[in-house]
Design a protein around this motif. Structure first.
Motif, PDB file in Angstrom:
ATOM      1  N   ILE A 163      31.966 -21.368  17.337  1.00 47.18           N
ATOM      2  CA  ILE A 163      30.814 -20.746  17.663  1.00 47.18           C
ATOM      3  C   ILE A 163      29.611 -21.387  17.056  1.00 47.18           C
ATOM      4  CG2 ILE A 163      29.672 -18.558  17.618  1.00 47.18           C
ATOM      5  CD1 ILE A 163      32.210 -16.992  17.471  1.00 47.18           C
ATOM      6  N   LEU A 164      29.783 -21.698  15.794  1.00 44.45           N
ATOM      7  CA  LEU A 164      28.554 -22.377  15.008  1.00 44.45           C
ATOM      8  C   LEU A 164      28.651 -23.555  14.502  1.00 44.45           C
ATOM      9  CD1 LEU A 164      28.519 -19.282  12.168  1.00 44.45           C
ATOM     10  CD2 LEU A 164      27.356 -19.038  14.375  1.00 44.45           C
ATOM     11  N   THR A 165      27.500 -24.326  14.263  1.00 44.61           N
ATOM     12  CA  THR A 165      27.714 -25.472  13.891  1.00 44.61           C
ATOM     13  C   THR A 165      28.108 -25.851  12.444  1.00 44.61           C
ATOM     14  OG1 THR A 165      25.234 -25.554  12.851  1.00 44.61           O
ATOM     15  CG2 THR A 165      25.414 -26.178  15.290  1.00 44.61           C
ATOM     16  N   ARG A 166      28.374 -26.811  11.733  1.00 43.83           N
ATOM     17  CA  ARG A 166      28.876 -26.646  10.447  1.00 43.83           C
ATOM     18  C   ARG A 166      27.905 -26.470   9.444  1.00 43.83           C
ATOM     19  NH1 ARG A 166      33.480 -29.741   9.584  1.00 43.83           N
ATOM     20  NH2 ARG A 166      34.493 -30.739  11.467  1.00 43.83           N
ATOM     21  N   ARG A 167      26.435 -26.791   9.695  1.00 45.35           N
ATOM     22  CA  ARG A 167      25.594 -26.418   8.833  1.00 45.35           C
ATOM     23  C   ARG A 167      25.322 -24.766   9.010  1.00 45.35           C
ATOM     24  NH1 ARG A 167      23.531 -28.119   4.491  1.00 45.35           N
ATOM     25  NH2 ARG A 167      22.163 -29.917   5.425  1.00 45.35           N
ATOM     26  N   GLU A 168      25.483 -24.221  10.204  1.00 48.13           N
ATOM     27  CA  GLU A 168      25.413 -22.560  10.076  1.00 48.13           C
ATOM     28  C   GLU A 168      26.474 -22.236   9.397  1.00 48.13           C
ATOM     29  OE1 GLU A 168      23.097 -22.537  14.600  1.00 48.13           O
ATOM     30  OE2 GLU A 168      25.154 -22.172  14.475  1.00 48.13           O
ATOM     31  N   CYS A 169      27.630 -22.575   9.503  1.00 46.66           N
ATOM     32  CA  CYS A 169      28.909 -22.191   8.528  1.00 46.66           C
ATOM     33  C   CYS A 169      28.649 -22.153   7.321  1.00 46.66           C
ATOM     34  CB  CYS A 169      30.131 -23.019   8.829  1.00 46.66           C
ATOM     35  SG  CYS A 169      30.720 -22.680  10.503  1.00 46.66           S
ATOM     36  N   GLU A 170      27.910 -23.198   6.750  1.00 42.72           N
ATOM     37  CA  GLU A 170      27.462 -23.370   5.420  1.00 42.72           C
ATOM     38  C   GLU A 170      26.411 -22.231   5.027  1.00 42.72           C
ATOM     39  OE1 GLU A 170      27.855 -27.954   4.752  1.00 42.72           O
ATOM     40  OE2 GLU A 170      25.950 -27.354   5.255  1.00 42.72           O
ATOM     41  N   VAL A 171      25.471 -22.002   5.837  1.00 45.08           N
ATOM     42  CA  VAL A 171      24.426 -21.012   5.735  1.00 45.08           C
ATOM     43  C   VAL A 171      25.140 -19.666   5.637  1.00 45.08           C
ATOM     44  CG1 VAL A 171      22.749 -19.502   6.701  1.00 45.08           C
ATOM     45  CG2 VAL A 171      22.520 -22.361   6.596  1.00 45.08           C
ATOM     46  N   LEU A 172      26.068 -19.468   6.603  1.00 43.08           N
ATOM     47  CA  LEU A 172      26.920 -17.988   6.516  1.00 43.08           C
ATOM     48  C   LEU A 172      27.704 -17.838   5.317  1.00 43.08           C
ATOM     49  CD1 LEU A 172      27.520 -15.363   8.463  1.00 43.08           C
ATOM     50  CD2 LEU A 172      29.333 -16.948   9.253  1.00 43.08           C
ATOM     51  N   GLN A 173      28.369 -18.867   4.651  1.00 44.78           N
ATOM     52  CA  GLN A 173      28.940 -18.652   3.536  1.00 44.78           C
ATOM     53  C   GLN A 173      28.079 -18.477   2.365  1.00 44.78           C
ATOM     54  OE1 GLN A 173      32.619 -18.993   2.753  1.00 44.78           O
ATOM     55  NE2 GLN A 173      31.571 -18.114   1.063  1.00 44.78           N
ATOM     56  N   LEU A 174      27.014 -19.049   2.349  1.00 45.73           N
ATOM     57  CA  LEU A 174      25.886 -18.585   1.320  1.00 45.73           C
ATOM     58  C   LEU A 174      25.276 -17.170   1.479  1.00 45.73           C
ATOM     59  CD1 LEU A 174      24.146 -22.457   1.106  1.00 45.73           C
ATOM     60  CD2 LEU A 174      25.738 -21.305  -0.536  1.00 45.73           C
ATOM     61  N   LEU A 175      25.254 -16.810   2.570  1.00 48.89           N
ATOM     62  CA  LEU A 175      24.630 -15.337   2.710  1.00 48.89           C
ATOM     63  C   LEU A 175      25.769 -14.413   2.455  1.00 48.89           C
ATOM     64  CD1 LEU A 175      23.426 -15.320   6.432  1.00 48.89           C
ATOM     65  CD2 LEU A 175      22.213 -14.944   4.528  1.00 48.89           C
ATOM     66  N   ALA A 176      27.149 -14.944   2.721  1.00 52.59           N
ATOM     67  CA  ALA A 176      28.332 -14.019   2.111  1.00 52.59           C
ATOM     68  C   ALA A 176      28.137 -14.124   0.675  1.00 52.59           C
ATOM     69  CB  ALA A 176      29.452 -14.453   2.753  1.00 52.59           C
ATOM     70  N   ASP A 177      27.812 -15.041   0.035  1.00 52.24           N
ATOM     71  CA  ASP A 177      27.809 -15.271  -1.597  1.00 52.24           C
ATOM     72  C   ASP A 177      26.803 -14.359  -2.172  1.00 52.24           C
ATOM     73  OD1 ASP A 177      29.770 -16.946  -1.522  1.00 52.24           O
ATOM     74  OD2 ASP A 177      28.865 -18.796  -1.658  1.00 52.24           O
TER      75      ASP A 177
END
Length: 226
Positions: free
Chosen positions: A162-176
């Protein structure tokens, strides 16, 4: 055109401090101040602010009741609650009543300004500390409902379908629990680029705000928690 801001809090010194911060920004204008929820309703009628920053604990009518009344009146003012309380019960109640943001009073000036601009543009914003509390409670309830530690043991897998690698990184940082500024610093990208990534994530996974995105990511096992 500057965004019209109203500040509703029963502590005059606090209002003056927030006003001083906001009026340093060219695109923000404080048009009215109030001391309680009743003032908030009058301000909404007379000034129609774009964003109303409001405390919860006020005399005569508290911020929760005032937010509910504004929602009933179909107010176009976006409410940001600015409070000392980080209890998820307060947060969920004001969000149910139509608030677009919830911040703790120890937030920095940059975070407050960022939240105002996001909310004014139609988004929602929760203080990173509040987001973490909601995530922890969601995780606890998920584990109780499953009768096991399934939520914490769930296999982590990036949603690259669904998401690009960069978007996955952003999502993880949101969860943090990171703000846009925190994500910007962590990934060495601009605030504008972060906003674009967040908007893209919300659109792709079909949710309306950051908290929903993080909760869905936890449920799907798309982020590491803990």
């Amino acid at each position: 055109m500057a965004l019209k801001i109203a500040i509703v809090d029963d502590h005059k010194l606090f209002r003056e401090g927030v006003k001083r911060i906001l009026e340093m920004e060219e695109d923000l204008e404080v048009v009215a101040e109030g001391e309680d929820g009743r003032d908030a309703l009058i301000i909404d009628k007379n000034y129609k602010p774009d964003v109303m920053i409001m405390d919860i604990d006020m005399p005569n009518m508290n911020g929760i009741k005032a937010t509910d009344k504004l929602n009933e009146n179909k107010s176009k003012s976006k409410v940001i609650i600015l409070s000392f309380y980080d209890d998820e019960n307060y947060v969920t109640r004001v969000l149910q009543y139509g608030a677009a943001g919830y911040l703790l009073k120890d937030i920095g000036a940059k975070g407050l300004i960022e939240a105002i601009r996001i909310v004014a543009s139609g988004g929602s914003y929760l203080d990173p500390k509040v987001t973490q509390n909601i995530i922890k409670e969601y995780k606890r309830l998920t584990e109780l409902n499953s009768g096991s530690n399934h939520a914490s043991n769930q296999n982590y897998q990036r949603p690259l379908h669904i998401l690009t690698r960069r978007e996955c990184e952003v999502l993880q940082l949101l969860a943090d629990g990171n703000s846009n500024t925190g994500i910007s610093k962590a990934l060495f990208i601009s605030d504008k680029t972060v906003k674009n990534h967040v908007s893209s994530i919300l659109r792709k996974i079909k949710v309306h705000d950051r908290t929903q995105a993080v909760l869905l990511a936890i449920k799907k096992g798309w982020v590491r928690i803990g």
